[in-house]
Design a protein around this motif. Structure first.
Motif, short mmCIF file in Angstrom:
data_model
loop_
_atom_site.label_atom_id
_atom_site.label_comp_id
_atom_site.label_asym_id
_atom_site.label_seq_id
_atom_site.Cartn_x
_atom_site.Cartn_y
_atom_site.Cartn_z
N SER A 62 0.83 -1.21 0.00
CA SER A 62 0.00 0.00 0.00
C SER A 62 0.87 1.26 0.00
O SER A 62 0.53 2.25 -0.66
CB SER A 62 -0.97 0.00 1.18
OG SER A 62 -0.30 0.19 2.41
N THR A 64 0.80 4.00 -2.98
CA THR A 64 0.54 5.40 -2.66
C THR A 64 1.68 6.29 -3.16
O THR A 64 1.43 7.32 -3.82
CB THR A 64 0.35 5.57 -1.14
OG1 THR A 64 -0.79 4.82 -0.75
CG2 THR A 64 0.17 7.03 -0.76
N SER A 82 1.58 6.51 -6.99
CA SER A 82 0.57 7.42 -7.53
C SER A 82 0.98 8.87 -7.33
O SER A 82 0.76 9.72 -8.21
CB SER A 82 -0.80 7.16 -6.89
OG SER A 82 -0.85 7.64 -5.57
N LEU A 83 1.59 9.17 -6.19
CA LEU A 83 2.07 10.54 -5.97
C LEU A 83 3.23 10.88 -6.90
O LEU A 83 3.34 12.02 -7.37
CB LEU A 83 2.48 10.72 -4.50
CG LEU A 83 1.32 10.69 -3.50
CD1 LEU A 83 1.84 10.67 -2.08
CD2 LEU A 83 0.39 11.87 -3.73
N SER A 120 1.74 11.73 -10.35
CA SER A 120 1.02 13.01 -10.44
C SER A 120 1.88 14.21 -10.06
O SER A 120 1.84 15.23 -10.73
CB SER A 120 -0.24 12.98 -9.58
OG SER A 120 0.08 12.82 -8.22
N PRO A 178 -4.34 13.01 -12.84
CA PRO A 178 -5.21 11.84 -12.63
C PRO A 178 -6.62 12.08 -13.15
O PRO A 178 -7.18 13.16 -12.98
CB PRO A 178 -5.24 11.66 -11.11
CG PRO A 178 -4.20 12.57 -10.56
CD PRO A 178 -3.91 13.60 -11.58
N CYS A 217 -8.94 7.35 -11.57
CA CYS A 217 -7.69 7.30 -10.80
C CYS A 217 -7.91 7.88 -9.41
O CYS A 217 -7.39 7.36 -8.42
CB CYS A 217 -6.58 8.06 -11.51
SG CYS A 217 -5.97 7.26 -13.01
N TRP A 218 -8.67 8.98 -9.34
CA TRP A 218 -8.94 9.57 -8.03
C TRP A 218 -9.73 8.61 -7.14
O TRP A 218 -9.47 8.50 -5.95
CB TRP A 218 -9.70 10.90 -8.17
CG TRP A 218 -8.79 12.04 -8.41
CD1 TRP A 218 -8.71 12.80 -9.55
CD2 TRP A 218 -7.80 12.57 -7.52
NE1 TRP A 218 -7.74 13.76 -9.41
CE2 TRP A 218 -7.16 13.64 -8.17
CE3 TRP A 218 -7.39 12.23 -6.24
CZ2 TRP A 218 -6.14 14.37 -7.59
CZ3 TRP A 218 -6.37 12.95 -5.64
CH2 TRP A 218 -5.77 14.01 -6.32
N GLN A 224 -9.66 5.36 -7.25
CA GLN A 224 -8.73 4.32 -6.82
C GLN A 224 -7.85 4.83 -5.67
O GLN A 224 -7.58 4.11 -4.72
CB GLN A 224 -7.87 3.85 -7.99
CG GLN A 224 -8.68 3.05 -9.01
CD GLN A 224 -7.95 2.89 -10.32
OE1 GLN A 224 -7.13 1.99 -10.43
NE2 GLN A 224 -8.23 3.75 -11.29
N ARG A 225 -7.42 6.07 -5.77
CA ARG A 225 -6.62 6.67 -4.69
C ARG A 225 -7.43 6.77 -3.41
O ARG A 225 -6.90 6.57 -2.32
CB ARG A 225 -6.15 8.07 -5.09
CG ARG A 225 -5.06 8.08 -6.12
CD ARG A 225 -4.74 9.50 -6.53
NE ARG A 225 -3.63 9.51 -7.47
CZ ARG A 225 -2.81 10.53 -7.62
NH1 ARG A 225 -2.96 11.63 -6.89
NH2 ARG A 225 -1.82 10.47 -8.48
N TYR A 281 -5.21 5.12 -0.40
CA TYR A 281 -4.52 5.94 0.60
C TYR A 281 -4.88 5.57 2.05
O TYR A 281 -3.99 5.48 2.89
CB TYR A 281 -4.77 7.43 0.35
CG TYR A 281 -4.06 7.99 -0.86
CD1 TYR A 281 -3.39 7.18 -1.77
CD2 TYR A 281 -4.06 9.34 -1.11
CE1 TYR A 281 -2.75 7.71 -2.88
CE2 TYR A 281 -3.42 9.89 -2.21
CZ TYR A 281 -2.77 9.06 -3.09
OH TYR A 281 -2.13 9.58 -4.18
N ALA A 301 -2.41 -0.44 -10.28
CA ALA A 301 -3.31 -0.27 -9.13
C ALA A 301 -4.05 -1.57 -8.84
O ALA A 301 -4.14 -1.99 -7.68
CB ALA A 301 -4.30 0.86 -9.39
#
Length: 154
Positions: free
Chosen positions: A22, A26, A29-30, A33, A40, A44-45, A47-48, A52, A127
């Motif tokens: 995880s 995380t 993804s950061l 972006s 994103p 994608c948001w 999924q975040r 997170y 993801a």
């Protein structure tokens, strides 16, 4: 000595591995972006939104040696994985979605591939891989705890 029955619960590698996965998801993804500048999309948001909290909750559970967290984090992981599956289908079969009026997304189109590794690995595939690994690890931990008589209800 069984690690699941020592004290309240002694976590084996599965809880720690799920937490590390995880964290990697995380941070990945950061990275995409904030460093690479990929904007994103709405999927994608979503999924975040499900990944997170896993980082925080799994970290706390690992630190406290608490199996009771499984009933909260497994649904997050499963729902996040389902969103990833939908996102992958959306990217792969965009024309099918657009022909039926299902291709609505936010300012960043959800069918955009910023990159593809090995011809099939995209951000939603990464993801999904993280969500699947976390789900399998936690599910197997839950089964092992029940088989050994450790409580997941604490």
């Amino acid at each position: 000595m069984n690690p699941l029955t020592t004290y309240k619960f002694q976590p084996d590698f599965r809880l720690g591995a799920a937490w590390i996965i995880s964290i990697a998801a995380t941070l990945g993804s950061l990275y995409f972006s904030e460093i690479k500048g990929y904007i994103p999309c709405d999927l994608c948001w979503f999924q975040r939104i499900f990944m997170y909290p896993l980082t925080i909750l799994l970290g706390i559970a690992y630190y406290k040696k608490d199996l009771g967290i499984l009933k909260y984090v497994l649904p997050l992981s499963c729902i996040g994985g389902a969103i990833s599956v939908y996102h992958i289908a959306y990217q792969r079969f965009y024309s099918l979605f657009s022909n039926h009026g299902l291709a609505a997304c936010g300012p960043t189109p959800c069918n955009v591939n910023y990159f593809t590794w090995l011809g099939f690995i995209t951000i939603p595939v990464m993801a999904l891989t993280a969500f699947l690994l976390i789900t399998v690890l936690l599910w197997s931990l839950s089964r092992a705890a029940k088989a050994k008589g450790a409580s997941t209800e604490d």
